[in-house]
Design a protein around this motif. Structure first.
Motif, PDB file in Angstrom:
ATOM      1  N   PRO A   1       3.054   5.050 -19.700  1.00  0.00           N
ATOM      2  CA  PRO A   1       3.863   3.907 -19.247  1.00  0.00           C
ATOM      3  C   PRO A   1       3.339   2.586 -19.802  1.00  0.00           C
ATOM      4  O   PRO A   1       2.136   2.436 -20.072  1.00  0.00           O
ATOM      5  N   ASP A   2       4.253   1.636 -19.968  1.00  0.00           N
ATOM      6  CA  ASP A   2       3.864   0.306 -20.438  1.00  0.00           C
ATOM      7  C   ASP A   2       2.812  -0.285 -19.516  1.00  0.00           C
ATOM      8  O   ASP A   2       2.829  -0.050 -18.303  1.00  0.00           O
ATOM      9  N   GLY A   3       1.920  -1.034 -20.093  1.00  0.00           N
ATOM     10  CA  GLY A   3       0.890  -1.694 -19.314  1.00  0.00           C
ATOM     11  C   GLY A   3      -0.374  -0.866 -19.123  1.00  0.00           C
ATOM     12  O   GLY A   3      -1.365  -1.357 -18.600  1.00  0.00           O
ATOM     13  N   GLN A   4      -0.329   0.392 -19.528  1.00  0.00           N
ATOM     14  CA  GLN A   4      -1.524   1.236 -19.428  1.00  0.00           C
ATOM     15  C   GLN A   4      -2.498   0.810 -20.524  1.00  0.00           C
ATOM     16  O   GLN A   4      -2.105   0.510 -21.638  1.00  0.00           O
ATOM     17  N   GLY A   5      -3.763   0.802 -20.184  1.00  0.00           N
ATOM     18  CA  GLY A   5      -4.783   0.418 -21.149  1.00  0.00           C
ATOM     19  C   GLY A   5      -4.975   1.462 -22.238  1.00  0.00           C
ATOM     20  O   GLY A   5      -4.524   2.601 -22.125  1.00  0.00           O
ATOM     21  N   ARG A   6      -5.636   1.026 -23.287  1.00  0.00           N
ATOM     22  CA  ARG A   6      -6.003   1.933 -24.372  1.00  0.00           C
ATOM     23  C   ARG A   6      -7.510   1.898 -24.533  1.00  0.00           C
ATOM     24  O   ARG A   6      -8.043   1.289 -25.458  1.00  0.00           O
ATOM     25  N   ASN A   7      -8.159   2.568 -23.591  1.00  0.00           N
ATOM     26  CA  ASN A   7      -9.611   2.698 -23.632  1.00  0.00           C
ATOM     27  C   ASN A   7      -9.947   4.042 -22.998  1.00  0.00           C
ATOM     28  O   ASN A   7      -9.058   4.756 -22.525  1.00  0.00           O
ATOM     29  N   TRP A   8     -11.222   4.400 -23.005  1.00  0.00           N
ATOM     30  CA  TRP A   8     -11.602   5.726 -22.505  1.00  0.00           C
ATOM     31  C   TRP A   8     -11.256   5.898 -21.033  1.00  0.00           C
ATOM     32  O   TRP A   8     -10.786   6.951 -20.619  1.00  0.00           O
ATOM     33  N   ASP A   9     -11.503   4.856 -20.220  1.00  0.00           N
ATOM     34  CA  ASP A   9     -11.206   4.974 -18.790  1.00  0.00           C
ATOM     35  C   ASP A   9      -9.718   5.186 -18.550  1.00  0.00           C
ATOM     36  O   ASP A   9      -9.318   6.004 -17.710  1.00  0.00           O
ATOM     37  N   ALA A  10      -8.890   4.457 -19.278  1.00  0.00           N
ATOM     38  CA  ALA A  10      -7.442   4.611 -19.126  1.00  0.00           C
ATOM     39  C   ALA A  10      -7.004   6.011 -19.557  1.00  0.00           C
ATOM     40  O   ALA A  10      -6.195   6.642 -18.871  1.00  0.00           O
ATOM     41  N   LEU A  11      -7.533   6.490 -20.672  1.00  0.00           N
ATOM     42  CA  LEU A  11      -7.170   7.833 -21.117  1.00  0.00           C
ATOM     43  C   LEU A  11      -7.589   8.870 -20.086  1.00  0.00           C
ATOM     44  O   LEU A  11      -6.830   9.797 -19.780  1.00  0.00           O
ATOM     45  N   SER A  12      -8.759   8.712 -19.520  1.00  0.00           N
ATOM     46  CA  SER A  12      -9.211   9.640 -18.485  1.00  0.00           C
ATOM     47  C   SER A  12      -8.245   9.652 -17.315  1.00  0.00           C
ATOM     48  O   SER A  12      -7.836  10.721 -16.835  1.00  0.00           O
ATOM     49  N   ASP A  13      -7.848   8.478 -16.855  1.00  0.00           N
ATOM     50  CA  ASP A  13      -6.896   8.386 -15.745  1.00  0.00           C
ATOM     51  C   ASP A  13      -5.554   9.017 -16.114  1.00  0.00           C
ATOM     52  O   ASP A  13      -4.956   9.747 -15.318  1.00  0.00           O
ATOM     53  N   GLN A  14      -5.086   8.740 -17.318  1.00  0.00           N
ATOM     54  CA  GLN A  14      -3.799   9.266 -17.758  1.00  0.00           C
ATOM     55  C   GLN A  14      -3.812  10.790 -17.826  1.00  0.00           C
ATOM     56  O   GLN A  14      -2.867  11.445 -17.374  1.00  0.00           O
ATOM     57  N   LEU A  15      -4.870  11.348 -18.383  1.00  0.00           N
ATOM     58  CA  LEU A  15      -4.949  12.808 -18.509  1.00  0.00           C
ATOM     59  C   LEU A  15      -5.000  13.492 -17.147  1.00  0.00           C
ATOM     60  O   LEU A  15      -4.557  14.630 -17.012  1.00  0.00           O
ATOM     61  N   ARG A  16      -5.521  12.810 -16.146  1.00  0.00           N
ATOM     62  CA  ARG A  16      -5.635  13.415 -14.820  1.00  0.00           C
ATOM     63  C   ARG A  16      -4.447  13.099 -13.923  1.00  0.00           C
ATOM     64  O   ARG A  16      -4.380  13.591 -12.806  1.00  0.00           O
ATOM     65  N   ASP A  17      -3.486  12.323 -14.424  1.00  0.00           N
ATOM     66  CA  ASP A  17      -2.324  11.952 -13.621  1.00  0.00           C
ATOM     67  C   ASP A  17      -1.048  12.590 -14.193  1.00  0.00           C
ATOM     68  O   ASP A  17      -0.555  13.568 -13.656  1.00  0.00           O
ATOM     69  N   LEU A  18      -0.512  12.051 -15.261  1.00  0.00           N
ATOM     70  CA  LEU A  18       0.703  12.545 -15.929  1.00  0.00           C
ATOM     71  C   LEU A  18       1.918  12.614 -15.002  1.00  0.00           C
ATOM     72  O   LEU A  18       2.852  13.369 -15.249  1.00  0.00           O
ATOM     73  N   SER A  19       1.942  11.793 -13.945  1.00  0.00           N
ATOM     74  CA  SER A  19       3.060  11.809 -13.000  1.00  0.00           C
ATOM     75  C   SER A  19       4.374  11.400 -13.663  1.00  0.00           C
ATOM     76  O   SER A  19       5.445  11.775 -13.188  1.00  0.00           O
ATOM     77  N   TRP A  20       4.329  10.673 -14.759  1.00  0.00           N
ATOM     78  CA  TRP A  20       5.532  10.276 -15.476  1.00  0.00           C
ATOM     79  C   TRP A  20       6.060  11.411 -16.361  1.00  0.00           C
ATOM     80  O   TRP A  20       7.126  11.290 -16.950  1.00  0.00           O
ATOM     81  N   LEU A  21       5.317  12.511 -16.430  1.00  0.00           N
ATOM     82  CA  LEU A  21       5.736  13.700 -17.179  1.00  0.00           C
ATOM     83  C   LEU A  21       5.677  14.912 -16.238  1.00  0.00           C
ATOM     84  O   LEU A  21       4.845  15.805 -16.417  1.00  0.00           O
ATOM     85  N   PRO A  22       6.517  14.954 -15.227  1.00  0.00           N
ATOM     86  CA  PRO A  22       6.423  16.065 -14.273  1.00  0.00           C
ATOM     87  C   PRO A  22       6.664  17.408 -14.965  1.00  0.00           C
ATOM     88  O   PRO A  22       7.589  17.550 -15.768  1.00  0.00           O
ATOM     89  N   ALA A  23       5.798  18.362 -14.651  1.00  0.00           N
ATOM     90  CA  ALA A  23       5.903  19.695 -15.252  1.00  0.00           C
ATOM     91  C   ALA A  23       5.114  20.675 -14.399  1.00  0.00           C
ATOM     92  O   ALA A  23       4.276  20.287 -13.589  1.00  0.00           O
ATOM     93  N   ARG A  24       5.378  21.950 -14.634  1.00  0.00           N
ATOM     94  CA  ARG A  24       4.628  22.988 -13.908  1.00  0.00           C
ATOM     95  C   ARG A  24       3.237  23.193 -14.485  1.00  0.00           C
ATOM     96  O   ARG A  24       2.395  23.853 -13.897  1.00  0.00           O
ATOM     97  N   GLY A  25       3.002  22.637 -15.658  1.00  0.00           N
ATOM     98  CA  GLY A  25       1.714  22.726 -16.328  1.00  0.00           C
ATOM     99  C   GLY A  25       1.803  22.042 -17.681  1.00  0.00           C
ATOM    100  O   GLY A  25       2.894  21.700 -18.145  1.00  0.00           O
ATOM    101  N   TYR A  26       0.644  21.852 -18.304  1.00  0.00           N
ATOM    102  CA  TYR A  26       0.561  21.052 -19.526  1.00  0.00           C
ATOM    103  C   TYR A  26      -0.263  21.755 -20.593  1.00  0.00           C
ATOM    104  O   TYR A  26      -1.273  22.386 -20.286  1.00  0.00           O
ATOM    105  N   VAL A  27       0.172  21.586 -21.828  1.00  0.00           N
ATOM    106  CA  VAL A  27      -0.578  22.090 -22.975  1.00  0.00           C
ATOM    107  C   VAL A  27      -0.624  20.981 -24.024  1.00  0.00           C
ATOM    108  O   VAL A  27       0.422  20.503 -24.473  1.00  0.00           O
ATOM    109  N   LEU A  28      -1.829  20.574 -24.363  1.00  0.00           N
ATOM    110  CA  LEU A  28      -2.022  19.614 -25.440  1.00  0.00           C
ATOM    111  C   LEU A  28      -2.491  20.372 -26.671  1.00  0.00           C
ATOM    112  O   LEU A  28      -3.457  21.137 -26.600  1.00  0.00           O
ATOM    113  N   LEU A  29      -1.797  20.163 -27.765  1.00  0.00           N
ATOM    114  CA  LEU A  29      -2.146  20.786 -29.038  1.00  0.00           C
ATOM    115  C   LEU A  29      -2.653  19.685 -29.964  1.00  0.00           C
ATOM    116  O   LEU A  29      -1.959  18.692 -30.186  1.00  0.00           O
ATOM    117  N   LEU A  30      -3.845  19.866 -30.478  1.00  0.00           N
ATOM    118  CA  LEU A  30      -4.444  18.853 -31.337  1.00  0.00           C
ATOM    119  C   LEU A  30      -4.802  19.459 -32.695  1.00  0.00           C
ATOM    120  O   LEU A  30      -5.959  19.817 -32.946  1.00  0.00           O
TER     121      LEU A  30
END
Length: 147
Positions: free
Chosen positions: A65-94
């Motif tokens: 979402p707009d306004g989210q930071g781009r730093n390690w703490d923000a990424l950590s929070d984002q990876l543990r939340d993902l409420s804006w992407l509701p799903a039964r589970g998540y797979v990140l492919l890198l």
């Protein structure tokens, strides 16, 4: 088994985690994850050589979402939340993770730590969260012959 040949283990949060796979395996993992009806996000790390590039690619792939930071703490929070992407589970492919690893080992290690922390957090919520980092196939030892 799914049509892709993978077990439905992808639906088990307690089995989820951070895994290294060969570059050639990413397509199969993606197919299996889609068969399991998990939300898949591909974050191509080709040419990704530093923290700033990594954070930008993660934010784009996760549609943060707009306004989210781009730093390690923000990424950590984002990876543990993902409420804006509701799903039964998540797979990140890198795919092409070795490019970041070889260019900026500290950022690569931090990314692994954040992904691992997110996996544990999602396990507590009983939601599968997987991260598959693809490395060159020649970095995986050949399987020993079975005797």
């Amino acid at each position: 088994m799914t049509d892709s040949g993978f077990d439905p283990i992808l639906l088990d949060p307690q089995q989820a985690g951070v895994f290294f796979v060969g570059n050639d395996d990413i397509a199969q993992v993606e197919h299996a994850a889609r068969d399991a009806e998990l939300l898949v996000r591909r974050i191509d790390l080709r040419g990704c050589t530093d923290k700033d590039a990594l954070l930008a690619r993660m934010a784009e792939a996760l549609a943060t979402p707009d306004g989210q930071g781009r730093n390690w703490d923000a990424l950590s929070d984002q990876l543990r939340d993902l409420s804006w992407l509701p799903a039964r589970g998540y797979v990140l492919l890198l795919p092409h993770a070795a490019e970041l690893r070889d260019a900026d080992e500290a950022s690569f290690d931090t990314l692994l730590d954040l992904l691992d922390e997110a996996t544990v957090g999602w396990q507590e919520s009983d939601v599968p969260f997987w991260a598959f980092l693809a490395l060159p196939d020649d970095e995986f030892p050949d399987e020993a012959p079975v005797h």
